[in-house]
Design a protein around this motif. Structure first.
Motif, short mmCIF file in Angstrom:
data_model
loop_
_atom_site.label_atom_id
_atom_site.label_comp_id
_atom_site.label_asym_id
_atom_site.label_seq_id
_atom_site.Cartn_x
_atom_site.Cartn_y
_atom_site.Cartn_z
N GLN A 76 0.83 -1.21 0.00
CA GLN A 76 0.00 0.00 0.00
C GLN A 76 0.86 1.25 0.00
N LEU A 77 2.01 1.19 0.68
CA LEU A 77 2.93 2.33 0.72
C LEU A 77 3.60 2.53 -0.64
N PRO A 80 0.51 3.57 -3.82
CA PRO A 80 -0.63 4.30 -3.25
C PRO A 80 -1.77 4.55 -4.24
N ASP A 81 -1.46 4.55 -5.55
CA ASP A 81 -2.49 4.83 -6.55
C ASP A 81 -3.25 3.59 -7.01
N LYS A 84 -7.15 -0.43 -2.90
CA LYS A 84 -7.05 -1.59 -2.02
C LYS A 84 -8.03 -2.67 -2.50
N ALA A 131 2.81 3.39 -10.98
CA ALA A 131 2.72 2.06 -10.34
C ALA A 131 3.42 1.00 -11.18
N ARG A 185 11.22 6.66 -6.64
CA ARG A 185 10.58 7.76 -5.90
C ARG A 185 11.03 9.11 -6.42
#
Length: 196
Positions: A76-77, A80-81, A84, A131, A185
């Protein structure tokens, strides 16, 4: 592109061998290469079958699900896009679990399925999403706890201690993954700043 490079290498070697009158070396190298390839493949098949069997046992016993739950907050970290519960998350977790256990061949189909699912979420189908780039970085550098393929190759060639590479592989793959994530990142941050 890679096919062109291999073709060029083969053609150049044949031409050089013909000029030097050493064509028998080409035949000898071709047969030796084929023999070595088959021998290595049989050795790898047995080791991969063993580890795939262990992976199946881990899956049936719930160990992979436990590993997936443990990795879920990290996923999830890192992604984030991705919503879930999206199918891509499951494929990403399977891919990472297989890579952690050194089963790169088993991880590849799961990575491809994850990319397909991430492409469905991608707004611009011509450009990889952040992602997708993160998954590629993680999959390429991937932390490997047990380098099964390398252990199999070392066993095949008669290494006295084929598992002695576990520590250095873990350290180097951990460092590679950290660097890959930092670069990912940084590019993600630049991308966000550019389009604000």
């Amino acid at each position: 592109m890679l096919n062109i490079i291999w073709l060029a290498l083969i053609v150049i070697s044949i031409v050089v061998a013909a000029i030097n009158g050493r064509m028998e070396l080409i035949n000898q190298a071709a047969f030796e290469g084929a023999k070595t390839g088959v021998t290595v493949c049989f050795g790898l098949l047995s080791i991969l079958a063993f580890w795939m069997g262990l992976m199946r046992i881990a899956e049936k016993s719930g160990l992979l699900e436990l590993l997936a739950r443990a990795l879920s907050p990290l996923i999830q970290l890192l992604f984030p896009d991705v919503p879930k519960g999206h199918p891509a998350i499951g494929y990403i977790l399977s891919n990472m679990s297989a890579n952690l256990l050194g089963l790169g061949n088993a991880a590849t189909p799961m990575g491809l399925k994850a990319m397909e699912e991430l492409q469905k979420l991608n707004g611009d189908k011509q450009v990889a999403s952040p992602a997708m780039c993160t998954l590629l970085a993680i999959n390429t550098a991937s932390i490997t706890i047990i380098p099964t393929t390398m252990i199999a190759i070392r066993m095949q060639y008669g290494s006295v201690n084929p598992v002695e590479i576990v520590g250095t592989t873990l350290l180097s793959s951990f460092a590679a993954t950290i660097v890959a994530l930092l670069i990912d990142r940084w590019y993600r941050y630049r991308h966000v700043r550019r389009y604000r």
